[in-house]
Scaffold this motif. Structure first.
Motif, short mmCIF file in Angstrom:
data_model
loop_
_atom_site.label_atom_id
_atom_site.label_comp_id
_atom_site.label_asym_id
_atom_site.label_seq_id
_atom_site.Cartn_x
_atom_site.Cartn_y
_atom_site.Cartn_z
N VAL A 1 7.03 -4.42 -7.88
CA VAL A 1 5.66 -4.21 -8.37
C VAL A 1 4.70 -4.00 -7.20
O VAL A 1 3.71 -3.28 -7.30
CB VAL A 1 5.15 -5.37 -9.27
N GLY A 2 5.07 -4.60 -6.06
CA GLY A 2 4.26 -4.38 -4.85
C GLY A 2 4.31 -2.91 -4.44
O GLY A 2 3.28 -2.32 -4.10
N VAL A 3 5.50 -2.33 -4.52
CA VAL A 3 5.63 -0.91 -4.16
C VAL A 3 4.89 -0.03 -5.17
O VAL A 3 4.17 0.91 -4.80
CB VAL A 3 7.13 -0.50 -4.09
N LEU A 4 5.02 -0.36 -6.45
CA LEU A 4 4.31 0.43 -7.47
C LEU A 4 2.80 0.36 -7.26
O LEU A 4 2.09 1.35 -7.38
CB LEU A 4 4.65 -0.09 -8.88
N ALA A 5 2.34 -0.83 -6.91
CA ALA A 5 0.90 -0.99 -6.66
C ALA A 5 0.49 -0.20 -5.42
O ALA A 5 -0.59 0.39 -5.38
CB ALA A 5 0.55 -2.47 -6.49
N THR A 6 1.37 -0.18 -4.42
CA THR A 6 1.06 0.58 -3.19
C THR A 6 0.97 2.07 -3.51
O THR A 6 0.05 2.76 -3.05
CB THR A 6 2.16 0.33 -2.13
N ASP A 7 1.92 2.55 -4.30
CA ASP A 7 1.86 3.97 -4.71
C ASP A 7 0.56 4.26 -5.45
O ASP A 7 -0.10 5.26 -5.19
CB ASP A 7 3.04 4.30 -5.64
N ALA A 8 0.21 3.36 -6.37
CA ALA A 8 -1.02 3.58 -7.14
C ALA A 8 -2.23 3.55 -6.21
O ALA A 8 -3.17 4.33 -6.37
CB ALA A 8 -1.15 2.52 -8.23
N ALA A 9 -2.20 2.65 -5.24
CA ALA A 9 -3.32 2.57 -4.30
C ALA A 9 -3.45 3.88 -3.51
O ALA A 9 -4.56 4.40 -3.34
CB ALA A 9 -3.11 1.39 -3.35
N GLU A 10 -2.32 4.42 -3.08
CA GLU A 10 -2.35 5.70 -2.37
C GLU A 10 -2.90 6.80 -3.27
O GLU A 10 -3.75 7.59 -2.88
CB GLU A 10 -0.92 6.08 -1.93
N THR A 11 -2.40 6.83 -4.50
CA THR A 11 -2.82 7.87 -5.45
C THR A 11 -4.32 7.79 -5.72
O THR A 11 -4.99 8.81 -5.79
CB THR A 11 -2.06 7.70 -6.78
N HIS A 12 -4.83 6.59 -5.89
CA HIS A 12 -6.23 6.42 -6.29
C HIS A 12 -7.18 6.25 -5.10
O HIS A 12 -8.38 6.04 -5.29
CB HIS A 12 -6.39 5.21 -7.22
N GLY A 13 -6.64 6.28 -3.89
CA GLY A 13 -7.51 6.15 -2.72
C GLY A 13 -8.04 4.74 -2.49
O GLY A 13 -9.18 4.54 -2.11
N VAL A 14 -7.18 3.75 -2.75
CA VAL A 14 -7.56 2.35 -2.44
C VAL A 14 -6.92 1.99 -1.10
O VAL A 14 -5.70 1.87 -1.01
CB VAL A 14 -7.05 1.39 -3.54
N PRO A 15 -7.71 1.80 -0.07
CA PRO A 15 -7.10 1.53 1.24
C PRO A 15 -6.53 0.12 1.32
O PRO A 15 -7.21 -0.86 1.03
CB PRO A 15 -8.28 1.67 2.22
N LEU A 16 -5.25 0.03 1.70
CA LEU A 16 -4.62 -1.28 1.87
C LEU A 16 -4.81 -1.72 3.32
O LEU A 16 -4.55 -0.95 4.25
CB LEU A 16 -3.14 -1.22 1.52
N LEU A 17 -5.26 -2.93 3.51
CA LEU A 17 -5.53 -3.45 4.84
C LEU A 17 -4.22 -3.57 5.63
O LEU A 17 -3.21 -4.01 5.09
CB LEU A 17 -6.16 -4.85 4.70
#
Ligand code: ACO
Length: 469
Positions: free
Chosen positions: A314-330
């Motif tokens: 789920v961490g990877v899925l969230a990371t993909d979604a963050a990339e797709t939606h432009g949410v920068p991960l620290l």
């Protein structure tokens, strides 16, 4: 409410309501509206109007609105179309300020004359008109449910304006089931007079509303520029989320026969929304996901986001979604990595996503949450949970609400996603009731944070760096 009087105050905060077409028969629309007003805890005065009835639901009934021995702010009209303009005129003579016209059979079926006449009568007497062809209006801060929808609406900060009656009514029950708190539910129908823009303007200054969600089919011809200019002012004050139906050619044709509005070229609507700072959702679910986040969380102060999880997947899925939606991960620095490492099993991963591992218990989550709240580098927090036998989701939900409460002053958005069985739904209910937005998938949590970031970015851009939250 401490603000200057607004022409729509009698619509949202009437001191007295006449229901013209109040019925003696359970199941009828005019009966349900009176019942909802009584059951919703409306503290103002309710006057049923019905020439054949002595009393309705224990209230004295009046043959005409003109017979009511009191001032009437709002008249809800639920008589057949052929009688509407006659009773509207009587309401005008009575000094009613706003008409809520439930009745269908106006311009949506080609009966433009009757609708124009209704507006003419209203103008003549200085009345405003909501509708016609609507299910009514509810405003929870004063316990007013002047609709023929469900009697129970969960109180909260989301205002919902809908051009579709049936969908709006259906969503009233759906929002309550999903722990979504509403400040207002407004059906606009044919928008003969009061429209989405004016309602949004009132709600933008309403202290009980934090976000405005709109189901829109189309605007009246020639009103696009006004919509853009005035909604731009609204979005400076509050986030507005629109779901615009009729995106496709066939969909647009369906719109024309539903409310008679122009669906128009979808790209034009998209451009207008973007320029006015309106967030466009693609589905009802997305609209309310985003609204839930805006209604409960502070606006982000920065973009750096940390994901805390007990599941790598789920961490990877969230990371993909963050990339797709432009949410920068620290990218956590060494110090932050060391702090996260201290609160997880040795085989966890302190990078972002911070993976506490499948063995994670409440203490690990609480520890990681504390680290994230206490770090100045972290702006936003997403907590993910996959149901395991070693960690009860309900225990976790309670722990998350405690930590969030403890760090409330940090003003950091916190969103949660829980994946699992029936217990996770119970846990999400606990979180949502405590105003921590919880979603059944990581993507929906990330998409909601992304909407908050887009809105914050837009507002900062338009207010030239002025802090607005
Ligand atoms: N003043 C006040 N009341 C009157 C008058 C009058 N001059 N004349 C008659 N009445 C009473 C009737 O006696 C009746 O009461 P009763 O049941 O005690 O006898 C009541 O007013 C209602 O009149 P009816 O003739 O029974 O009308 P009915 O309830 O069948 O229909 C309605 C009225 C609901 C407004 C209907 O015409 C209509 O428009 N329905 C559609 C509503 C709708 O779909 N709205 C759109 C959006 S919501 C959505 O899409 C889900």
């Amino acid at each position: 409410m401490s603000r200057q009087r607004h022409p729509l105050d009698p619509l949202f905060m009437p001191r007295s309501i006449a229901v013209i077409g109040a019925s003696r028969h359970p199941g009828k629309i005019g009966y349900t509206i009176v019942r909802n007003l009584l059951e919703s805890g409306y503290k103002g005065r309710v006057y049923p109007v019905n020439p054949s009835a002595k009393e309705i639901l224990g209230l004295k009934a009046y043959p005409s609105v003109l017979d009511i021995p009191d001032e009437v702010d709002m008249a809800v009209i639920a008589v057949p179309v052929g009688l509407v303009n006659r009773v509207a005129r009587e309401a005008g003579e009575k000094g009613v300020k706003v008409l809520v016209v439930i009745t269908a059979g106006f311009s949506e079926v080609g009966n433009k004359e009757a609708e124009e006449e209704l507006v003419r009568i209203a103008r003549q007497y200085g009345m405003r008109v909501l509708g016609p062809n609507i299910f009514g209006i509810a405003y929870t801060p004063i316990g007013m449910n002047a609709t023929f929808g469900p009697s129970r609406i969960r109180e909260g900060n989301i205002a919902f304006i809908t051009q579709s009656g049936a969908l709006g009514i259906a969503l009233m029950g759906w929002t309550a089931m999903n722990e979504l708190g509403m400040s207002a539910v407004v059906s606009v129908g044919n928008m003969a007079d009061i429209d989405v823009v004016e309602l949004s303007e009132w709600l933008a200054d309403d202290p009980h509303t934090r976000v405005i969600a709109i189901y829109l089919e189309g605007l009246k011809p020639g009103t696009g520029k006004r919509f853009m200019e005035r909604m731009r002012e609204v979005t400076r004050k509050k986030p507005v989320i629109v779901i615009k139906a009729g995106r496709t050619r066939r969909g647009a044709a369906a719109v024309a026969s539903h409310t008679g509005s122009l669906a128009g070229a979808d790209t034009l609507y998209s451009a207008a929304f973007k320029q006015s700072g309106i967030l466009r959702a693609n589905t009802v679910e997305e609209m309310f996901d985003w609204a839930r986040a805006f209604a409960t969380q502070p606006l982000p102060r920065g973009r750096n986001t940390v994901i805390i999880t007990n599941g790598g997947g789920v961490g990877v899925l969230a990371t993909d979604a963050a990339e797709t939606h432009g949410v920068p991960l620290l990218q956590p620095d060494e110090d932050l990595v060391a702090r996260f490492r201290r609160v997880m099993p040795w085989f966890g991963s302190p990078k972002n996503p911070v993976d506490l591992s499948g063995q994670a218990g409440v203490d690990n989550y609480v520890g990681a949450l504390r680290v994230a709240y206490e770090s100045d580098k972290v702006d936003n927090i997403i907590v993910l949970y996959c149901q395991t036998a070693v960690l009860d989701p309900i225990d976790l939900a309670k722990a998350i609400t405690d930590v969030a409460e403890e760090y409330r002053d940090k003003q950091k958005p916190l969103l949660v996603a829980m994946v699992g069985g029936i217990e996770t739904f119970e846990a999400m209910k606990i979180l949502n009731r405590k105003n921590i937005p919880a979603y059944p998938s990581p993507e929906r949590a990330v998409s909601s944070l992304a909407a908050m970031l887009r809105y914050t970015w837009y507002r900062e851009k338009t207010t030239r760096g002025t802090r607005t939250d």
